[in-house]
Design a protein around this motif. Sequence first.
Motif, PDB file in Angstrom:
ATOM      1  N   ARG A  75     -10.949   6.581 -32.978  1.00  0.00           N
ATOM      2  CA  ARG A  75     -12.031   6.593 -33.713  1.00  0.00           C
ATOM      3  C   ARG A  75     -12.609   5.395 -34.066  1.00  0.00           C
ATOM      4  O   ARG A  75     -11.940   4.649 -34.723  1.00  0.00           O
ATOM      5  CB  ARG A  75     -12.269   7.194 -34.618  1.00  0.00           C
ATOM      6  CG  ARG A  75     -13.457   7.481 -35.742  1.00  0.00           C
ATOM      7  CD  ARG A  75     -13.405   8.402 -36.539  1.00  0.00           C
ATOM      8  NE  ARG A  75     -13.480   9.658 -36.318  1.00  0.00           N
ATOM      9  CZ  ARG A  75     -13.989  10.532 -36.127  1.00  0.00           C
ATOM     10  NH1 ARG A  75     -15.118  10.120 -36.064  1.00  0.00           N
ATOM     11  NH2 ARG A  75     -13.481  11.734 -35.159  1.00  0.00           N
ATOM     12  N   TYR A  86     -17.472   6.469 -34.355  1.00  0.00           N
ATOM     13  CA  TYR A  86     -17.309   7.372 -33.155  1.00  0.00           C
ATOM     14  C   TYR A  86     -16.642   6.820 -32.467  1.00  0.00           C
ATOM     15  O   TYR A  86     -15.220   5.788 -32.158  1.00  0.00           O
ATOM     16  CB  TYR A  86     -18.495   6.918 -32.093  1.00  0.00           C
ATOM     17  CG  TYR A  86     -19.035   5.774 -31.576  1.00  0.00           C
ATOM     18  CD1 TYR A  86     -18.101   4.963 -31.120  1.00  0.00           C
ATOM     19  CD2 TYR A  86     -19.917   4.636 -32.700  1.00  0.00           C
ATOM     20  CE1 TYR A  86     -18.099   3.346 -31.171  1.00  0.00           C
ATOM     21  CE2 TYR A  86     -19.308   3.578 -32.720  1.00  0.00           C
ATOM     22  CZ  TYR A  86     -19.497   2.326 -31.539  1.00  0.00           C
ATOM     23  OH  TYR A  86     -18.826   1.308 -31.037  1.00  0.00           O
ATOM     24  N   ALA A 144     -24.778   7.572 -31.574  1.00  0.00           N
ATOM     25  CA  ALA A 144     -23.944   8.077 -32.436  1.00  0.00           C
ATOM     26  C   ALA A 144     -25.446   8.068 -33.448  1.00  0.00           C
ATOM     27  O   ALA A 144     -25.248   9.091 -34.481  1.00  0.00           O
ATOM     28  CB  ALA A 144     -23.438   6.780 -33.776  1.00  0.00           C
ATOM     29  N   ASN A 169     -17.410  12.912 -28.322  1.00  0.00           N
ATOM     30  CA  ASN A 169     -19.172  12.569 -29.901  1.00  0.00           C
ATOM     31  C   ASN A 169     -20.288  14.019 -29.845  1.00  0.00           C
ATOM     32  O   ASN A 169     -20.273  14.127 -30.258  1.00  0.00           O
ATOM     33  CB  ASN A 169     -19.510  11.389 -29.289  1.00  0.00           C
ATOM     34  CG  ASN A 169     -18.479  10.662 -30.033  1.00  0.00           C
ATOM     35  OD1 ASN A 169     -17.897   9.942 -30.849  1.00  0.00           O
ATOM     36  ND2 ASN A 169     -17.941   9.578 -28.735  1.00  0.00           N
TER      37      ASN A 169
END
Length: 356
Positions: A75, A86, A144, A169
Amino acid sequence: MSSFKLTKYQINTTLLVFTFVFLGLNLITTERDIQGNYDFQIRIISPKKYLRAHKFVNIVKDDDLPIIQPYICIRALNKVLDPIKYLLCVKNVKEDIISKGLVEEGKFEEEIVSIVSDCVKIYPQATFIDIGANIGLMSMAALANNNKVIAIEPMINNIAYISASAKLNRKSHLIRYFNNAISNTRMRLYAWEEKQSKNGGGTIFLTKEELDAKTTSIVDTVEISSIILEDVLDQVDTEEAIIKIDVEGFECKVLYDYLASEEKKVYIPYIVMEWLLVLRNEGNNCPNLPLVIQAFYDSGYEPFDTFKRGPLSKDRVLKYWNNILWVHRTARKIPLSETPLDKFTIYFANNVTMVI
């Protein structure tokens, strides 16, 4: 006639099995993902609809990609200005400097990630074009925010890493992959990299004649087609696009025709680009730098440094800068400084510093 009946135990067992099957099909991000043991042969549905087919652009889908085993999927955390998080799959840290920075510090080129994040937030409908995407650090920052992304990357293995991160993701439906080099002409090019290089983005692409003239051994003999920026913009289906470009000194060739044209196919409010190799005229790929700089100004762009986001004078643009942010005068503004830098220290790999 005998009737068939299930016991209460059999009914509960059947329901439990169906529950586990359902969860297994729907939970993609697991602890195994984070440890890099994810089975990347599982395919996520690619975007259902692309723009018209392009004979030069090599659009690849998940099914076209090689199977890779990431070193780890972590992450990433960006702490400058507005924090974003993300997942990102990286390579062996002993072989790739970008992955090493991400694993050891949780970040790499943090100031550029922040700029990308800020740009896509004020342009949520814009397409983010990641030219020289590498393993997808900037692409993931744009995803993101749920922006559409076009990742342009000549090394197919790198695209496999980007795809793996996009899956973790759960953003695969927002990104497209162009497996091409990019320049100012369409031609066949060949990958070349210094044998001991650990710069994950250090591969350059040469003509057959240039490749044959190299005296050092090559790591990979990948053959690839180059495209031009116009080919990419033909594939953009939004009114605006944000560009990040890092193509080892070819930036002038990629951008000049767009900047010099009176009619722009797509409005590009922000362009963030590597600048150091451009200044050096690396490989003689930017012999017309004054014309390129003037084309930026004539097209309505103003330069800012990427560290403190202060304005750069025309003289300061010609100093050694690692990256430059070009902001169109009509762009919605991200946080910028009005104070030019006096002196600033740039930190490079291997503990090399430069005061500018």
